[in-house]
Motif scaffolding. Sequence first.
Motif, mmCIF file in Angstrom:
data_model
loop_
_atom_site.group_PDB
_atom_site.id
_atom_site.type_symbol
_atom_site.label_atom_id
_atom_site.label_comp_id
_atom_site.label_asym_id
_atom_site.label_seq_id
_atom_site.Cartn_x
_atom_site.Cartn_y
_atom_site.Cartn_z
ATOM 1 N N PRO A 185 23.382 -8.466 -3.898
ATOM 2 C CA PRO A 185 21.992 -9.122 -3.081
ATOM 3 C C PRO A 185 21.678 -7.825 -2.078
ATOM 4 O O PRO A 185 21.685 -7.919 -1.338
ATOM 5 N N MET A 186 20.108 -8.422 -1.800
ATOM 6 C CA MET A 186 19.527 -7.195 -1.008
ATOM 7 C C MET A 186 18.620 -8.510 -0.200
ATOM 8 O O MET A 186 18.208 -9.143 -0.789
ATOM 9 N N ILE A 187 18.516 -8.212 1.101
ATOM 10 C CA ILE A 187 17.337 -9.529 2.075
ATOM 11 C C ILE A 187 16.421 -8.291 2.697
ATOM 12 O O ILE A 187 16.326 -7.498 2.704
ATOM 13 N N GLN A 188 15.814 -9.116 1.521
ATOM 14 C CA GLN A 188 14.391 -8.335 1.647
ATOM 15 C C GLN A 188 14.219 -7.789 2.858
ATOM 16 O O GLN A 188 13.619 -8.299 3.426
ATOM 17 N N ARG A 189 13.624 -6.394 3.627
ATOM 18 C CA ARG A 189 12.325 -6.274 4.730
ATOM 19 C C ARG A 189 11.454 -6.732 4.260
ATOM 20 O O ARG A 189 10.663 -6.445 3.633
ATOM 21 N N ALA A 190 10.480 -7.334 5.547
ATOM 22 C CA ALA A 190 8.797 -7.590 5.317
ATOM 23 C C ALA A 190 7.932 -6.169 5.729
ATOM 24 O O ALA A 190 9.216 -5.528 6.585
ATOM 25 N N ALA A 191 6.944 -6.501 5.497
ATOM 26 C CA ALA A 191 6.147 -5.870 5.292
ATOM 27 C C ALA A 191 5.716 -5.730 7.245
ATOM 28 O O ALA A 191 4.875 -7.002 7.271
ATOM 29 N N PRO A 192 5.029 -4.797 8.112
ATOM 30 C CA PRO A 192 5.082 -4.700 8.889
ATOM 31 C C PRO A 192 2.964 -4.763 9.555
ATOM 32 O O PRO A 192 2.812 -3.898 9.595
ATOM 33 N N TYR A 193 2.964 -6.596 9.338
ATOM 34 C CA TYR A 193 1.681 -6.314 9.234
ATOM 35 C C TYR A 193 0.766 -6.605 10.741
ATOM 36 O O TYR A 193 2.272 -6.768 11.391
ATOM 37 N N VAL A 209 -3.715 -5.320 7.664
ATOM 38 C CA VAL A 209 -3.381 -4.344 6.754
ATOM 39 C C VAL A 209 -2.823 -2.929 8.023
ATOM 40 O O VAL A 209 -2.235 -1.894 7.639
ATOM 41 N N ASN A 210 -3.889 -3.567 9.295
ATOM 42 C CA ASN A 210 -3.457 -2.486 10.164
ATOM 43 C C ASN A 210 -2.422 -2.167 10.719
ATOM 44 O O ASN A 210 -2.555 -0.949 11.563
ATOM 45 N N GLY A 211 -1.585 -3.290 10.255
ATOM 46 C CA GLY A 211 -0.191 -3.041 11.131
ATOM 47 C C GLY A 211 0.858 -1.539 10.066
ATOM 48 O O GLY A 211 1.383 -1.639 10.672
ATOM 49 N N LEU A 212 -0.101 -1.872 9.476
ATOM 50 C CA LEU A 212 1.314 -0.837 8.146
ATOM 51 C C LEU A 212 0.587 0.592 8.246
ATOM 52 O O LEU A 212 1.529 0.897 8.541
ATOM 53 N N TRP A 213 -0.628 0.513 8.924
ATOM 54 C CA TRP A 213 -0.672 1.472 8.868
ATOM 55 C C TRP A 213 0.027 2.154 10.621
ATOM 56 O O TRP A 213 -0.005 3.318 10.795
ATOM 57 N N ARG A 214 -0.111 1.283 11.809
ATOM 58 C CA ARG A 214 0.544 1.915 12.674
ATOM 59 C C ARG A 214 1.572 1.845 12.632
ATOM 60 O O ARG A 214 2.727 3.042 13.749
ATOM 61 N N SER A 215 2.448 1.170 11.184
ATOM 62 C CA SER A 215 3.593 1.494 11.496
ATOM 63 C C SER A 215 4.086 2.955 11.388
ATOM 64 O O SER A 215 5.055 3.179 11.552
ATOM 65 N N GLU A 216 3.604 3.795 11.009
ATOM 66 C CA GLU A 216 4.254 4.945 10.098
ATOM 67 C C GLU A 216 4.630 5.245 9.360
ATOM 68 O O GLU A 216 5.781 6.177 9.652
ATOM 69 N N GLN A 217 5.172 4.177 8.543
ATOM 70 C CA GLN A 217 6.072 3.882 7.834
ATOM 71 C C GLN A 217 5.592 4.004 6.166
ATOM 72 O O GLN A 217 4.278 3.737 5.765
ATOM 73 N N GLY A 218 6.375 4.129 5.245
ATOM 74 C CA GLY A 218 5.415 3.828 4.090
ATOM 75 C C GLY A 218 5.011 5.292 2.848
ATOM 76 O O GLY A 218 5.255 6.861 3.394
ATOM 77 N N ASP A 219 4.665 4.701 1.732
ATOM 78 C CA ASP A 219 4.029 6.388 1.255
ATOM 79 C C ASP A 219 2.402 6.246 1.312
ATOM 80 O O ASP A 219 2.445 7.078 0.224
ATOM 81 N N ILE A 220 2.100 5.613 2.434
ATOM 82 C CA ILE A 220 0.348 6.431 2.958
ATOM 83 C C ILE A 220 0.012 6.781 4.015
ATOM 84 O O ILE A 220 0.669 5.747 4.747
ATOM 85 N N ILE A 221 0.504 8.023 4.019
ATOM 86 C CA ILE A 221 0.075 8.668 5.686
ATOM 87 C C ILE A 221 -1.233 9.471 6.064
ATOM 88 O O ILE A 221 -1.680 9.795 5.324
ATOM 89 N N ALA A 222 -1.576 8.913 6.847
ATOM 90 C CA ALA A 222 -3.360 8.884 7.064
ATOM 91 C C ALA A 222 -3.525 8.599 8.905
ATOM 92 O O ALA A 222 -2.731 8.191 9.685
ATOM 93 N N THR A 223 -4.222 10.170 9.672
ATOM 94 C CA THR A 223 -4.337 9.926 10.631
ATOM 95 C C THR A 223 -5.371 9.085 11.532
ATOM 96 O O THR A 223 -4.971 8.767 12.259
ATOM 97 N N GLU A 224 -5.793 8.361 10.587
ATOM 98 C CA GLU A 224 -6.713 7.374 11.223
ATOM 99 C C GLU A 224 -7.274 6.044 9.654
ATOM 100 O O GLU A 224 -7.230 6.382 8.992
ATOM 101 N N TYR A 225 -7.435 4.970 10.444
ATOM 102 C CA TYR A 225 -7.203 4.018 9.856
ATOM 103 C C TYR A 225 -8.100 4.051 8.514
ATOM 104 O O TYR A 225 -7.586 3.590 7.235
ATOM 105 N N GLN A 226 -9.375 4.301 9.071
ATOM 106 C CA GLN A 226 -9.779 3.816 7.547
ATOM 107 C C GLN A 226 -9.597 5.077 6.121
ATOM 108 O O GLN A 226 -10.167 4.986 5.286
ATOM 109 N N TYR A 227 -9.048 6.004 6.819
ATOM 110 C CA TYR A 227 -8.340 7.219 5.745
ATOM 111 C C TYR A 227 -7.517 6.330 4.607
ATOM 112 O O TYR A 227 -7.382 5.881 3.672
#
Length: 801
Positions: free
Chosen positions: A388-396, A566-584
Motif C-alpha cells: 500500500p502507498m499513502i498518496q502524496r497530495a498535489a501542492p496547490y 494551480v500556481n502552487g504547483l509552479w511555486r513548489s518547483e516540483q513535478g515534470d513541468i519546469i518554467a521560469t514564469e507562471y504564464q509559461y
Amino acid sequence: MPGFSRRTFLKVLGVSTTAATASELRPGGLLLRALTDEEKTALQAPQEQWLPTVCGQCPAGCGIMVRVVEGRAIKIDGLPAHPSNRGKTCPKGQNGLQVLYDPDRIQGPMRRVGERGAGDWQAVSWEEAIAEVAGRLSELRASGEPHTAVVLAGRVQGQMEGLLRRFCQAYGTPNYVDHDSISMATTKLAHQYAVGHHALFGYDWENTNFLLSFGVAFLEAYQPTVRNLLSHGIMRRGRPHQRARIVQVDTRFSVTASKADEWVPIIPGTDGALALGMAYVIISEDLYDHDFVTNHTFGFEDWTDDAGVTHLGWKTLVLRDYAPGQVEGLTGVPSSTIARLAREFASTPPAVAIANRSTSMQSNGLFNQMAVEALNALVGSFGRAGGPMIQRAAPYLPWPEVRLDSIAQQGLGQPRIDHAGGDRYPLAKTVYQQLPESIANDDPYPVNALFLYYTNPLFSSPEVEPVREALKKVPFVVTFSPFLDESSQYADLILPDHVFLERLQDVEMVPSTGYPVVGLRQPVIAPLFDTRHSGDVLLEVARKLGGTVALAFPWQGFEELLQYRVNGLWRSEQGDIIATEYQYFWEEFRLRSLWSDPPYRFGEWRRVFNTPSGRYEFHAQGLKADLDEAAGGEDRIDDLLARMDVQARGDEAFLPHHEAPRFVGEPAEYPFFLNTYKLMTHAEGRGANQPHLQEILGTFLNQTWDSWVEINPRVANHLGISDGDQVWIESPLGERLQVRAVLFEGARPDVVNIPFELGHEAYGRWARGRGVNPNRLVVNDTNPLTGSLNPYATRVKVYRA
C-alpha cells in the motif's frame, strides 16, 4: 487519404464532374482552367485536432485525447503520457461522446412552473436565474437562517469541492453534505485510525506478488479501473517467471473472481472474521514480519501505559478468539482453507489485502476494514515496494482565509442537518442518507434551500419514497445537472452545467500511483447549448450576495480561481513541468493537460504513519480519543459503545475484531441476503442513457438493456424458478421489484445479486422506464457509530411473478 471527409469528397466529385461534362462540349480534348477559391477550399483537408483533456465518466481521472474535426468531437482515445491509463480507456471512456451529444441534455436554465415532478418548465435567462438564487439566499441571511441552506454533493472533483465548501463557510451554513457515507467513508475512517490518513490508499501493483481481495471489483469497478486492468496484466503475465497469485473472497463469483486463481465464497458481513482467522495462523506459526511489527507498529503485544495500566494487545486477542475452527463457523470458509490462505499470504511477499464496499458498508464495517488492513501490517507490506502507498497530495496554493461576519458565525455554530459528528453519529463526517428524515421532521431545523451538485438522491438513496417527499417539502430546490434526472424533476430551478468535454476543471487523480498527478480537464469544443460552468455561477451568486460573502471570492471567474490554486504547483518547483514564469507553466500545463511529480518514495515512515504513536496502530489510539470525546470521558466509553450497538468493551473496542453483523428482515420470511454490485459500465448512475453502454451491460451473462437477478440454480429449482422467468424480489420495506431471473452458479445459495445502473424514472429516452433500481429495496439502515449506510444489511424474499 487522411482527413478526407465525405463532404469534401462530394465537393471534389462535383468539381470533377463539371470539368468532365464541359470537356465533352468542346471537341479536341479536356477543359483546362484554374480552380475557383471555393473549389480550392473543397480540396483542402478539414481542420483536425487531437486535444488532451480528462475523462469524466467516473472519478478515476484518466487522461484522454479527443479528435476534433471542423469543431466537432468525433473520437476519444487514451492519453499516452497519463500515468494512470497510459493511452488506454475503458468502455465508459470510449463512450464519452454519447454524453456530449445526448439528445436529452438540458439546453439552458429552466424554472418550474407546475407541480413538483409534473415536468412543466419555463426557459429563463441566466441573469434571471442567478438573481433568483441570490435573492432567496439573501432572504435567509437577512432572517438569520443561513444554516437552513444545504448543499448536497456527489463525487466532486478538483477545485469545485473547495469552492462549494468555501461558499458554505462564507455564507454561514455547516451543511455541505457529500455522498461519502453511501460510498467510501468507513474505509477512509479505518485508514485514519490505522495510519493517520483519512483517505484511500494507492498500491504498487506492478510489484505485488499476492493479492487477496475481499469483495473488491478490481477489474470491473474499483478506481482507477484502467490502471487496475493494466496492472493485472503485469502481475499475471508482464514479469518473466513471476506470476502474482490472486484470491477473491466474495459472496458472488464476479468478473474479478473469474480472473483470479481462486474464489472463496463467504457469508456476508464476515470478511473481518476471515482476516482475523488468517492472522491467527500467521501469528501462531510465527510467519509475521518481526522487524516491521517491532519497529513500526503499536499495540501488537500487551502493553502498559504511563499510568501503569496494562492493555490488551492484538496478538493476545487474536490467539484467544480467532482460531480457524471458530472462524469457520462464522464465515462458512473451511478451517483448512483459512490456514492455507494464511500461509500463502505470509510466504509470498509483497502481499496485499484490500477491501471495499461489501466489507466496510456493513454494521460491523469499521472493524472489518481494520482487520483486513491489519493483515498488511502483519506481513510488513507498508512502506515497501509492492505494498500500500499513502498518496502524496498535489501542492496547490492554499485558499485565502475566509473572513466571517456575525451572520456566518452564528450559522456555522448550528448543528449539522445530518447530525454528523454529534450524539447520533459521533464518528461521522457526513451522513447523506439522513437528510430525508431530517427534512421530514425539521430536525434539528427546517431546510429552506437545497442545492444538488452532481448527485441524484432520488435514484442513489435507499428507501426512495421518503426522498421524494423531502424534495417536495423543501421550499427552494436548485440543481446544476446537465440532465433531467429524477431529482431535477423536483427542482425549482435547473442551472445546467457543461458536460465534461465542454468544461474547464482540474482533476487530482484518485489515490493509486502514490505520487501526485493532476489532470487538466479542458473544453475540446465550445458548449453546444446555453449551459454555464457551475463554478462561474457560484462566483456570480457570491458577488450578488455582497459583503463578506463576496469578499471571500476575489476571482472574476472559475478559470482565474483555478489558476490561483494551480500556481502552487509552479511555486513548489516540483513535478515534470519546469518554467521560469507562471504564464509559461500554465501554457505547458494546458498543452499537456497533465502535471505529475514521480516517483513514490518508500520508507518515509514519518509521513506514512501520521498516528499518535508515529506507527501503524493495531490499538487505534485515535479511535479511543474520538470515543472519549464523544462519550464525555473515558469512563463513559462503554455506555457510548452500547448505544452505538458495538458489542466489544474495553481495549477490544480499539483493536481489529469481529462484531456480529446486523441484518434487517427475519431469515424465516426473508431468507436471502441482497447483494447489489457495480458493473464495468457503471458511470456513477449516469450510464443508463448511453446506448453503447447498454449494449454491453452484462455481456458476461448475455444480458443487455435490462436488469436481472442472479439466483443459485439449486435454490431456483426449489422455488420453481427457471432461467429467464420473471420474479418478484421483496424486502422488509414492503417494496418489491419485478425482474428477470438468471440462474448463476456463481451465486451463493443464500445470496441474490442485482446490478446497479438501471431503473430510472427519468434521465432520458434510453434510461427512463428500463430495468429496476435495487435501491428501492434497500433499507436505510445507518451505522450509528460511523454514519455510513449499511446497504448489505437488507434481506429479501424471491418468488415467481
